[in-house]
Design a protein around this motif. Sequence first.
Motif, PDB file in Angstrom:
ATOM      1  N   ILE A 127     -22.221  20.140 -40.818  1.00  0.00           N
ATOM      2  CA  ILE A 127     -22.024  18.711 -41.079  1.00  0.00           C
ATOM      3  C   ILE A 127     -20.836  18.597 -42.024  1.00  0.00           C
ATOM      4  CG2 ILE A 127     -23.037  16.578 -41.987  1.00  0.00           C
ATOM      5  CD1 ILE A 127     -25.817  17.938 -41.565  1.00  0.00           C
ATOM      6  N   VAL A 128     -19.954  17.647 -41.768  1.00  0.00           N
ATOM      7  CA  VAL A 128     -18.808  17.396 -42.633  1.00  0.00           C
ATOM      8  C   VAL A 128     -18.899  15.967 -43.143  1.00  0.00           C
ATOM      9  CG1 VAL A 128     -16.297  17.121 -42.722  1.00  0.00           C
ATOM     10  CG2 VAL A 128     -17.301  19.084 -41.521  1.00  0.00           C
ATOM     11  N   SER A 129     -18.822  15.792 -44.450  1.00  0.00           N
ATOM     12  CA  SER A 129     -18.870  14.469 -45.064  1.00  0.00           C
ATOM     13  C   SER A 129     -17.536  14.159 -45.729  1.00  0.00           C
ATOM     14  CB  SER A 129     -19.993  14.407 -46.105  1.00  0.00           C
ATOM     15  OG  SER A 129     -20.021  13.151 -46.751  1.00  0.00           O
ATOM     16  N   VAL A 130     -16.922  13.050 -45.360  1.00  0.00           N
ATOM     17  CA  VAL A 130     -15.632  12.637 -45.914  1.00  0.00           C
ATOM     18  C   VAL A 130     -15.890  11.723 -47.102  1.00  0.00           C
ATOM     19  CG1 VAL A 130     -13.436  11.485 -45.456  1.00  0.00           C
ATOM     20  CG2 VAL A 130     -14.554  12.814 -43.644  1.00  0.00           C
ATOM     21  N   ASN A 131     -15.498  12.167 -48.288  1.00  0.00           N
ATOM     22  CA  ASN A 131     -15.730  11.403 -49.509  1.00  0.00           C
ATOM     23  C   ASN A 131     -14.500  11.337 -50.408  1.00  0.00           C
ATOM     24  OD1 ASN A 131     -18.686  12.979 -49.027  1.00  0.00           O
ATOM     25  ND2 ASN A 131     -18.749  10.769 -49.320  1.00  0.00           N
ATOM     26  N   CYS A 132     -13.328  11.575 -49.851  1.00  0.00           N
ATOM     27  CA  CYS A 132     -12.094  11.497 -50.637  1.00  0.00           C
ATOM     28  C   CYS A 132     -11.471  10.115 -50.482  1.00  0.00           C
ATOM     29  CB  CYS A 132     -11.105  12.568 -50.180  1.00  0.00           C
ATOM     30  SG  CYS A 132     -10.592  12.407 -48.456  1.00  0.00           S
ATOM     31  N   PRO A 133     -10.657   9.672 -51.433  1.00  0.00           N
ATOM     32  CA  PRO A 133      -9.988   8.370 -51.300  1.00  0.00           C
ATOM     33  C   PRO A 133      -8.874   8.427 -50.272  1.00  0.00           C
ATOM     34  CG  PRO A 133      -9.211   9.497 -53.259  1.00  0.00           C
ATOM     35  CD  PRO A 133     -10.326  10.341 -52.707  1.00  0.00           C
ATOM     36  N   VAL A 173     -19.914  14.675 -38.033  1.00  0.00           N
ATOM     37  CA  VAL A 173     -18.956  14.137 -39.000  1.00  0.00           C
ATOM     38  C   VAL A 173     -19.495  12.826 -39.557  1.00  0.00           C
ATOM     39  CG1 VAL A 173     -16.617  13.225 -39.343  1.00  0.00           C
ATOM     40  CG2 VAL A 173     -16.986  15.213 -37.848  1.00  0.00           C
ATOM     41  N   VAL A 174     -19.495  12.709 -40.879  1.00  0.00           N
ATOM     42  CA  VAL A 174     -19.927  11.478 -41.547  1.00  0.00           C
ATOM     43  C   VAL A 174     -18.771  10.990 -42.413  1.00  0.00           C
ATOM     44  CG1 VAL A 174     -21.484  10.514 -43.284  1.00  0.00           C
ATOM     45  CG2 VAL A 174     -22.380  12.048 -41.518  1.00  0.00           C
ATOM     46  N   ASN A 175     -18.422   9.706 -42.284  1.00  0.00           N
ATOM     47  CA  ASN A 175     -17.335   9.144 -43.087  1.00  0.00           C
ATOM     48  C   ASN A 175     -17.785   7.843 -43.722  1.00  0.00           C
ATOM     49  OD1 ASN A 175     -14.948   8.464 -44.292  1.00  0.00           O
ATOM     50  ND2 ASN A 175     -13.779   8.169 -42.415  1.00  0.00           N
ATOM     51  N   THR A 176     -17.911   7.857 -45.046  1.00  0.00           N
ATOM     52  CA  THR A 176     -18.212   6.637 -45.809  1.00  0.00           C
ATOM     53  C   THR A 176     -17.103   6.347 -46.798  1.00  0.00           C
ATOM     54  OG1 THR A 176     -19.474   7.938 -47.409  1.00  0.00           O
ATOM     55  CG2 THR A 176     -20.716   6.917 -45.601  1.00  0.00           C
TER      56      THR A 176
END
Length: 328
Positions: free
Chosen positions: A209-215, A238-241
């Motif tokens: 699982i990859v979570s995108v949490n960068c600005p 892929v999760v992007n919040t």
Amino acid sequence: MPQKKPVVVVTRRLPDVIETRMMELFDTRLNHDDTPMTQSQLIEAVKMADVLVPTVTDKIDLGVLSQTNPNLKLIASFGTGVDHIDLATARQRGITVTNTPGVLTEDTADMTMALIMAVPRRLTEGERLMRSGNWNGWSPTSMLGHRIWGKRLGIIGMGRIGQAVARRARAFGLSIHYHNRNRLPDYVENELEATYWESLDQMLARMDIVSVNCPHTPATFHLLNARRLALLQPSCYVVNTSRGEVVDENALTRLLRNGKIAGAGLDVFEHEPAVNPRLLELDNVILLPHMGSATIEGRIDMGEKVLINIKTFIDGHTPPDRVLQAML
């Protein structure tokens, strides 16, 4: 003689308690119908404002900032991200920019964790099946998803939100991995039981699982481009919040459609509010309307930070949440 109140222009509806307090403190102009302002309306706003309170839906670019009146000295943005503001031009024109960091960390991390759980377990697919009236009862092979316990989670961006996601994920038995511009101190890594990957490419190729949490910054635009997305295993989610612009949405959609990526949970999109219509056709994708920080408590906390930043600035002091380009 009482001092004239500064003119504060607010571009979108804010919580009632915040708008009420703004009207008490300042000469406040509100957007009562909550319709996003056009560029021409934003130009009119900066022509009259001493303080502008925009949100992430407002593009405060050179075209807008070139029309500011001499009294506009503060842009107190309602939100954490500042990629919608031309910071260099604001600085050149002597305009201070503030944001509202920190208050959305837990809410966004909650939503991220919800998507990390919901996509592999096919929760929205199951909910749609129930509403369709086509469920025929339990069976051993019906609606099979994947467990998350024991899986490898790769977090891109290990700031406040990334670390909050890591704490939640550990409680669900995930193995924590991360890529960040700077490595975290040893004591933080030890607390989170997190493994640092200097190479983003190498991390991506090994995650479940990859979570995108960068600005979103110029350096992170399409950080997950077609080449990097192709490194993911076919079983990866892929999760992007964070921000839609960090991921090449067209490339992600192609890989999802072709079965090269198992699924995705997306709360943000590259061309909001537009969503790639091909994403809407996919059952293995959960799409949310940019609601990761949408709690009543969070929105009020954001508004209170805006009020503090404005009041501090007007009183002649440096506001606590001043944005410096060196921080981005």
